[in-house]
Design a protein around this motif. Structure first.
Motif, PDB file in Angstrom:
ATOM      1  N   ALA A 108     -14.325   3.151  -0.393  1.00 42.21           N
ATOM      2  CA  ALA A 108     -13.457   3.946  -1.265  1.00 42.21           C
ATOM      3  C   ALA A 108     -12.762   3.070  -2.298  1.00 42.21           C
ATOM      4  CB  ALA A 108     -12.417   4.692  -0.429  1.00 42.21           C
ATOM      5  N   ASP A 109     -12.232   3.705  -3.335  1.00 43.70           N
ATOM      6  CA  ASP A 109     -11.494   2.976  -4.365  1.00 43.70           C
ATOM      7  C   ASP A 109     -10.104   2.589  -3.884  1.00 43.70           C
ATOM      8  OD1 ASP A 109     -13.491   3.166  -6.534  1.00 43.70           O
ATOM      9  OD2 ASP A 109     -13.139   5.308  -6.307  1.00 43.70           O
ATOM     10  N   ASP A 110      -9.550   3.370  -2.967  1.00 41.70           N
ATOM     11  CA  ASP A 110      -8.289   3.013  -2.336  1.00 41.70           C
ATOM     12  C   ASP A 110      -8.261   3.561  -0.919  1.00 41.70           C
ATOM     13  OD1 ASP A 110      -7.572   5.794  -2.824  1.00 41.70           O
ATOM     14  OD2 ASP A 110      -6.974   5.171  -4.832  1.00 41.70           O
ATOM     15  N   ILE A 111      -7.439   2.951  -0.076  1.00 41.16           N
ATOM     16  CA  ILE A 111      -7.377   3.295   1.345  1.00 41.16           C
ATOM     17  C   ILE A 111      -5.925   3.575   1.714  1.00 41.16           C
ATOM     18  CG2 ILE A 111      -7.922   2.575   3.701  1.00 41.16           C
ATOM     19  CD1 ILE A 111      -9.826   0.469   2.490  1.00 41.16           C
ATOM     20  N   TRP A 112      -5.694   4.740   2.344  1.00 40.32           N
ATOM     21  CA  TRP A 112      -4.350   5.160   2.725  1.00 40.32           C
ATOM     22  C   TRP A 112      -4.301   5.405   4.226  1.00 40.32           C
ATOM     23  CZ3 TRP A 112      -1.252   4.423  -1.302  1.00 40.32           C
ATOM     24  CH2 TRP A 112      -1.849   4.425  -2.580  1.00 40.32           C
ATOM     25  N   VAL A 113      -3.207   5.002   4.856  1.00 33.88           N
ATOM     26  CA  VAL A 113      -3.146   5.029   6.314  1.00 33.88           C
ATOM     27  C   VAL A 113      -1.820   5.616   6.790  1.00 33.88           C
ATOM     28  CG1 VAL A 113      -4.635   3.008   6.527  1.00 33.88           C
ATOM     29  CG2 VAL A 113      -2.156   2.695   6.416  1.00 33.88           C
ATOM     30  N   ASP A 114      -1.788   5.983   8.060  1.00 34.96           N
ATOM     31  CA  ASP A 114      -0.538   6.257   8.753  1.00 34.96           C
ATOM     32  C   ASP A 114       0.024   4.904   9.211  1.00 34.96           C
ATOM     33  OD1 ASP A 114       1.151   8.474  10.253  1.00 34.96           O
ATOM     34  OD2 ASP A 114       0.791   6.873  11.704  1.00 34.96           O
ATOM     35  N   PHE A 115       1.319   4.828   9.428  1.00 35.02           N
ATOM     36  CA  PHE A 115       1.885   3.531   9.825  1.00 35.02           C
ATOM     37  C   PHE A 115       1.291   3.038  11.139  1.00 35.02           C
ATOM     38  CE2 PHE A 115       4.369   6.081  12.691  1.00 35.02           C
ATOM     39  CZ  PHE A 115       4.712   5.233  13.728  1.00 35.02           C
ATOM     40  N   GLY A 116       0.822   3.967  11.998  1.00 36.88           N
ATOM     41  CA  GLY A 116       0.262   3.576  13.287  1.00 36.88           C
ATOM     42  C   GLY A 116      -1.249   3.541  13.346  1.00 36.88           C
ATOM     43  N   SER A 117      -1.931   3.747  12.223  1.00 39.60           N
ATOM     44  CA  SER A 117      -3.394   3.649  12.215  1.00 39.60           C
ATOM     45  C   SER A 117      -3.825   2.230  12.576  1.00 39.60           C
ATOM     46  CB  SER A 117      -3.945   3.995  10.823  1.00 39.60           C
ATOM     47  OG  SER A 117      -3.603   5.302  10.421  1.00 39.60           O
ATOM     48  N   ILE A 118      -4.942   2.112  13.256  1.00 38.05           N
ATOM     49  CA  ILE A 118      -5.482   0.795  13.623  1.00 38.05           C
ATOM     50  C   ILE A 118      -6.537   0.387  12.601  1.00 38.05           C
ATOM     51  CG2 ILE A 118      -6.790  -0.483  15.355  1.00 38.05           C
ATOM     52  CD1 ILE A 118      -5.411   1.240  17.467  1.00 38.05           C
ATOM     53  N   ILE A 119      -6.342  -0.782  12.017  1.00 34.50           N
ATOM     54  CA  ILE A 119      -7.167  -1.236  10.892  1.00 34.50           C
ATOM     55  C   ILE A 119      -7.683  -2.644  11.151  1.00 34.50           C
ATOM     56  CG2 ILE A 119      -7.209  -1.689   8.398  1.00 34.50           C
ATOM     57  CD1 ILE A 119      -6.706   1.222   9.083  1.00 34.50           C
TER      58      ILE A 119
END
Length: 270
Positions: A108-119
Motif C-alpha cells: 500500500a501507499d500508506d499503512i494505518w494501524v490500531d495502537f495494539g496491532s502487531i506489526i
C-alpha cells in the motif's frame, strides 16, 4: 425499488460521492482453500481496482503471514493494478500484519494501524519435526532410494545432516533478503535506522509508527472520511463460498487448515 444512491449515479450532471473499494485480507497466506493466495484473490483485486472507477482501494489486513511466495505474488499484483489504474492504496491493520501479512501491507501507499496491532516479524522461518529416534524405538526401518545425493534433504525420518541445514539456511537467507529489499523499496526513507527492524522482531502499532514501519494510528472509516470526505462510499469485495463448502464437503481440509492458522496466530499471542 432502486436506491437513491444508485439512481443518482445514473443522472447526468450529478456529482457522485467518492467510492473506495475495500478488500479484506484476513487469514494465513498459502495455497489452501481457506488461505489467502494469488489465484483466489486475482479476480477480487481486479474488480476492486476496475469496477466503478474507485477513488482508492483500502486493504483491511489481519494476517500473521505464511507463504513468502504467495505474499510476493499478491503484493506484486496489488502494485501492478495500482500503477496501471492510477489508484492509491491504503492499508488498515486490525490484529496483526506480521511476516507475510506485513509484506501485503507494504504494497500500500500508506499503512494505518490500531495502537495494539502487531506489526513486523520481517524474517523467514522453516519448521518441522524429526522422527528417527521414534522409528528406531518402534523397530521400524526407513528405506529411501534416490537418484541425486540431495534428493532426501531434510527427510524428517532420517537423522539431520549439517550440510542439509547449511543449505536450508542459505535458501532462507536469500528469501529474507528479498523480503528486506521489498520493505526498503516500499517504505524508503520512512524507515528508522534500527538494527532490529529485519531480525524477525515484532512490535505494537504505536511503536511501529516510531520505527517507520507504518504511517500512523487510524481506523478505516474515520481515515477514509478524512481523506475523501464524509460522504465517501465503501464498496466491499471478498471471496464467495461455493456450494460444496457451504454443505461441509471439505470439512476435513478446512479443519486442518484452521489448526495451522491457529498456530500462526498463536505465535503473536492472538
Amino acid at each position: 425499488m432502486m436506491k437513491w444512491s444508485a439512481f443518482k449515479s445514473r443522472l447526468p450532471f450529478t456529482k457522485n460521492d467518492p467510492r473506495v473499494a475495500v478488500v479484506r485480507l484476513s487469514g494465513t497466506i498459502g495455497t489452501g482453500r481457506m488461505a489467502l493466495n494469488d489465484e483466489a484473490l486475482a479476480p477480487i483485486l481486479d474488480k476492486a481496482f476496475s469496477r466503478g472507477k474507485p477513488s482508492a482501494v483500502a486493504l483491511l489486513i489481519n494476517s500473521p503471514g505464511g507463504s513468502p511466495v504467495q505474499s510476493s505474488l499478491i503484493a506484486s499484483r496489488i502494485r501492478r493494478l495500482a500503477d496501471d489504474k492510477g489508484v492509491p492504496v491504503h492499508a488498515f491493520v486490525e490484529d496483526v500484519a506480521a511476516s507475510g501479512g506485513y509484506w501485503l501491507a507494504a504494497s500500500a501507499d500508506d499503512i494505518w494501524v490500531d495502537f495494539g496491532s502487531i506489526i513486523g516479524s520481517i524474517g523467514v522461518i522453516s519448521a518441522g519435526f524429526g522422527l528417527p529416534v521414534f522409528l528406531a524405538r518402534q523397530g521400524i526401518e526407513r528405506r529411501v532410494h534416490t537418484s541425486g545425493k540431495s534428493k532426501s534433504t531434510l527427510d524428517p525420518f532420517l537423522p539431520q545432516k549439517d550440510e542439509d541445514v547449511a543449505r536450508l539456511k542459505h535458501i532462507l537467507e536469500d528469501m529474507h533478503s528479498g523480503f528486506i529489499a521489498y520493505v526498503k523499496e516500499r517504505r524508503g526513507a520512512k524507515l528508522a535506522e534500527n538494527p532490529a527492524l529485519f531480525t524477525g522482531e515484532f512490535w505494537l502499532g504505536r511503536r511501529a509508527v516510531k520505527l517507520g514501519l507504518v504511517d500512523g494510528e487510524a481506523h478505516m472509516m474515520p481515515k477514509l472520511q478524512q481523506l475523501y470526505g464524509k460522504d465517501v462510499r465503501l464498496i466491499r469485495y471478498g471471496p464467495k463460498k461455493g456450494l460444496l463448502s457451504r454443505f461441509g464437503a471439505t470439512m476435513a481440509e478446512d479443519a486442518m487448515q484452521a489448526v495451522e492458522a491457529r498456530a500462526h496466530y498463536a505465535r503473536f499471542g492472538l
